[in-house]
Motif scaffolding. Structure first.
Motif, mmCIF file in Angstrom:
data_model
loop_
_atom_site.group_PDB
_atom_site.id
_atom_site.type_symbol
_atom_site.label_atom_id
_atom_site.label_comp_id
_atom_site.label_asym_id
_atom_site.label_seq_id
_atom_site.Cartn_x
_atom_site.Cartn_y
_atom_site.Cartn_z
ATOM 1 N N ARG A 90 -10.546 4.280 6.031
ATOM 2 C CA ARG A 90 -10.598 4.922 7.349
ATOM 3 C C ARG A 90 -10.538 3.920 8.493
ATOM 4 N NH1 ARG A 90 -14.365 8.043 4.265
ATOM 5 N NH2 ARG A 90 -16.099 6.779 5.022
ATOM 6 N N ASP A 91 -10.546 2.622 8.169
ATOM 7 C CA ASP A 91 -10.487 1.569 9.178
ATOM 8 C C ASP A 91 -9.025 1.146 9.355
ATOM 9 O OD1 ASP A 91 -10.694 -0.609 10.824
ATOM 10 O OD2 ASP A 91 -12.064 -1.743 9.533
ATOM 11 N N ALA A 92 -8.347 1.772 10.289
ATOM 12 C CA ALA A 92 -6.913 1.531 10.454
ATOM 13 C C ALA A 92 -6.611 0.091 10.854
ATOM 14 C CB ALA A 92 -6.353 2.485 11.499
ATOM 15 N N GLY A 93 -7.567 -0.608 11.437
ATOM 16 C CA GLY A 93 -7.324 -1.966 11.904
ATOM 17 C C GLY A 93 -7.383 -3.022 10.822
ATOM 18 N N ASP A 94 -7.899 -2.666 9.643
ATOM 19 C CA ASP A 94 -8.040 -3.646 8.564
ATOM 20 C C ASP A 94 -6.903 -3.454 7.565
ATOM 21 O OD1 ASP A 94 -8.733 -5.330 6.532
ATOM 22 O OD2 ASP A 94 -10.766 -4.563 6.257
ATOM 23 N N ASP A 95 -5.843 -4.218 7.758
ATOM 24 C CA ASP A 95 -4.708 -4.124 6.840
ATOM 25 C C ASP A 95 -4.283 -5.511 6.370
ATOM 26 O OD1 ASP A 95 -3.625 -5.115 9.147
ATOM 27 O OD2 ASP A 95 -1.976 -3.662 9.271
ATOM 28 N N ARG A 96 -5.263 -6.397 6.215
ATOM 29 C CA ARG A 96 -4.969 -7.803 5.905
ATOM 30 C C ARG A 96 -4.215 -7.982 4.587
ATOM 31 N NH1 ARG A 96 -11.291 -9.402 5.027
ATOM 32 N NH2 ARG A 96 -11.547 -7.477 6.205
ATOM 33 N N MET A 97 -4.385 -7.046 3.644
ATOM 34 C CA MET A 97 -3.740 -7.202 2.333
ATOM 35 C C MET A 97 -2.532 -6.283 2.142
ATOM 36 S SD MET A 97 -5.540 -9.650 1.225
ATOM 37 C CE MET A 97 -5.152 -9.835 -0.520
ATOM 38 N N ARG A 98 -2.094 -5.654 3.218
ATOM 39 C CA ARG A 98 -0.986 -4.711 3.084
ATOM 40 C C ARG A 98 0.263 -5.358 2.525
ATOM 41 N NH1 ARG A 98 1.409 -0.224 7.359
ATOM 42 N NH2 ARG A 98 3.021 0.517 5.944
ATOM 43 N N ARG A 99 0.597 -6.532 2.982
ATOM 44 C CA ARG A 99 1.848 -7.186 2.570
ATOM 45 C C ARG A 99 1.926 -7.352 1.059
ATOM 46 N NH1 ARG A 99 3.183 -12.413 1.516
ATOM 47 N NH2 ARG A 99 1.080 -13.107 2.095
ATOM 48 N N VAL A 100 0.779 -7.544 0.407
ATOM 49 C CA VAL A 100 0.770 -7.768 -1.030
ATOM 50 C C VAL A 100 0.607 -6.465 -1.808
ATOM 51 C CG1 VAL A 100 -0.454 -8.899 -2.941
ATOM 52 C CG2 VAL A 100 -0.113 -10.106 -0.775
ATOM 53 N N PHE A 101 -0.356 -5.623 -1.422
ATOM 54 C CA PHE A 101 -0.765 -4.513 -2.285
ATOM 55 C C PHE A 101 -0.229 -3.130 -1.905
ATOM 56 C CE2 PHE A 101 -3.999 -7.730 -3.205
ATOM 57 C CZ PHE A 101 -3.979 -7.709 -4.586
ATOM 58 N N TYR A 102 0.133 -2.909 -0.657
ATOM 59 C CA TYR A 102 0.661 -1.580 -0.294
ATOM 60 C C TYR A 102 1.704 -1.723 0.817
ATOM 61 C CZ TYR A 102 -3.284 -2.013 3.052
ATOM 62 O OH TYR A 102 -4.201 -2.452 3.995
ATOM 63 N N PRO A 103 2.755 -2.498 0.549
ATOM 64 C CA PRO A 103 3.727 -2.821 1.598
ATOM 65 C C PRO A 103 4.525 -1.632 2.119
ATOM 66 C CG PRO A 103 4.510 -3.553 -0.551
ATOM 67 C CD PRO A 103 3.079 -3.148 -0.729
ATOM 68 N N ASP A 106 1.535 3.944 3.854
ATOM 69 C CA ASP A 106 0.591 3.998 4.969
ATOM 70 C C ASP A 106 -0.824 4.062 4.406
ATOM 71 O OD1 ASP A 106 -1.083 4.786 7.120
ATOM 72 O OD2 ASP A 106 0.573 5.829 8.105
ATOM 73 N N LYS A 107 -1.649 3.129 4.804
ATOM 74 C CA LYS A 107 -3.020 3.057 4.311
ATOM 75 C C LYS A 107 -3.754 4.379 4.450
ATOM 76 C CE LYS A 107 -7.355 0.692 5.480
ATOM 77 N NZ LYS A 107 -7.957 -0.393 6.270
ATOM 78 N N LEU A 110 -3.513 6.748 1.356
ATOM 79 C CA LEU A 110 -3.814 6.274 0.008
ATOM 80 C C LEU A 110 -4.627 7.282 -0.793
ATOM 81 C CD1 LEU A 110 -4.605 2.487 0.632
ATOM 82 C CD2 LEU A 110 -2.543 3.483 -0.394
ATOM 83 N N SER A 111 -5.584 7.936 -0.142
ATOM 84 C CA SER A 111 -6.394 8.930 -0.842
ATOM 85 C C SER A 111 -5.563 10.175 -1.169
ATOM 86 C CB SER A 111 -7.617 9.311 -0.005
ATOM 87 O OG SER A 111 -8.415 10.268 -0.680
ATOM 88 N N ALA A 112 -4.812 10.658 -0.199
ATOM 89 C CA ALA A 112 -4.006 11.860 -0.409
ATOM 90 C C ALA A 112 -2.961 11.652 -1.499
ATOM 91 C CB ALA A 112 -3.332 12.271 0.895
ATOM 92 N N GLU A 113 -2.465 10.424 -1.634
ATOM 93 C CA GLU A 113 -1.439 10.144 -2.628
ATOM 94 C C GLU A 113 -2.007 9.765 -3.990
ATOM 95 O OE1 GLU A 113 1.883 7.803 -1.376
ATOM 96 O OE2 GLU A 113 1.718 8.462 0.701
ATOM 97 N N GLY A 114 -3.352 9.772 -4.125
ATOM 98 C CA GLY A 114 -3.970 9.588 -5.429
ATOM 99 C C GLY A 114 -4.244 8.162 -5.850
ATOM 100 N N TYR A 115 -4.147 7.201 -4.911
ATOM 101 C CA TYR A 115 -4.396 5.811 -5.274
ATOM 102 C C TYR A 115 -5.880 5.452 -5.202
ATOM 103 C CZ TYR A 115 0.650 5.292 -4.970
ATOM 104 O OH TYR A 115 2.000 5.432 -5.171
ATOM 105 N N ILE A 116 -6.622 6.045 -4.285
ATOM 106 C CA ILE A 116 -8.069 5.894 -4.245
ATOM 107 C C ILE A 116 -8.662 7.288 -4.081
ATOM 108 C CG2 ILE A 116 -8.030 3.538 -3.324
ATOM 109 C CD1 ILE A 116 -8.703 4.675 -0.594
ATOM 110 N N SER A 117 -9.926 7.425 -4.477
ATOM 111 C CA SER A 117 -10.533 8.752 -4.465
ATOM 112 C C SER A 117 -12.008 8.654 -4.113
ATOM 113 C CB SER A 117 -10.391 9.408 -5.845
ATOM 114 O OG SER A 117 -11.092 10.628 -5.899
#
Length: 233
Positions: A90-103, A106-107, A110-117
């Motif tokens: 829920r913290d839209a400002g924290d995307d430090r690892m986006r380039r590696v893990f979810y390029p 959209d963060k 992630l929950s709606a698409e089933g990656y975290i729950s």
């Protein structure tokens, strides 16, 4: 059943059952999709129900006969860790690892698409995130820091066989049946799935690394005790 003092009845440290299984517990450190240690992970240890640990050991024995080994990235996950993931999402400002893990994702989705729950089967103690490696391969993540979807040699090297993406890659290419990965990666995914299925686990279609024990001992109960080392009992 072998219980471990200091853990709830029915839980064990995987290393006490099978020390040959390689462990690289990502949420104890900072190299994960959040970019920092996760709440509840006080040690880089895999804890599982005794039943799941023994099933995983049986899978390891089959792979060892082929010169391979399981690599475990996450096992039991405290409820507080799940809550930490959800707060991060829920913290839209924290995307430090986006380039590696979810390029490409959209963060916020992630929950709606089933990656975290908000509720994880990991918190029941019989779900594991695993890959497979050659028995003599280097341990731990190394190599390129490219996107998790990049080709081998450009993406982070998890120390495993080519499985199409890196671990915890939030992308459709992580789906078990995705056809965009190469034939070698598809074969390796199928091999891992077949071995885990033979030893009592079922896969998760969106994540090739995620396996849940069938007939788990705590199907309706989640836990929130911290992940601790074998020496801290």
């Amino acid at each position: 059943m072998a219980d471990t003092p200091g853990l709830p009845a029915g839980f064990v440290h995987l290393a006490a059952i099978d020390p040959s299984i390689r462990q690289d517990i990502r949420y104890h450190g900072s190299f994960n999709f959040v970019g920092r240690p996760i709440a509840g992970y006080r040690a880089a240890e895999c804890i599982l129900t005794d039943k799941a640990a023994r099933a995983l050991s049986a899978a390891q024995a089959e792979l060892a006969s082929r010169g391979l080994t399981l690599v475990v990235w996450d096992c039991y996950r405290p409820v507080q860790a799940v809550q930490d993931f959800m707060a991060w999402s829920r913290d839209a400002g924290d995307d430090r690892m986006r380039r590696v893990f979810y390029p490409q994702v959209d963060k916020r989705t992630l929950s709606a698409e089933g990656y975290i729950s908000a509720r994880s089967t990991h918190s029941r103690g019989s779900t594991v995130d695993v890959g497979v490696a050659r028995a003599g391969a280097a341990r731990g993540a190394s190599g390129g820091q490219g996107a998790c979807t990049a080709p081998p040699g450009q993406r982070v090297d998890d120390g495993t066989l080519d499985l199409g993406t890196a671990f915890d890659c939030f992308d459709p290419r992580s789906g078990l049946a995705d056809r965009r990965i190469g034939s070698v990666a598809r074969a390796n995914r199928l091999m891992l799935l077949q071995v885990m299925t033979r030893h009592g686990f079922r896969g998760y279609p969106r994540e090739w690394w995620h396996f849940q024990l069938r007939n788990e001992p705590f199907p309706n109960q989640t836990f929130d005790f911290p992940v601790v080392s074998r020496g801290n009992r």
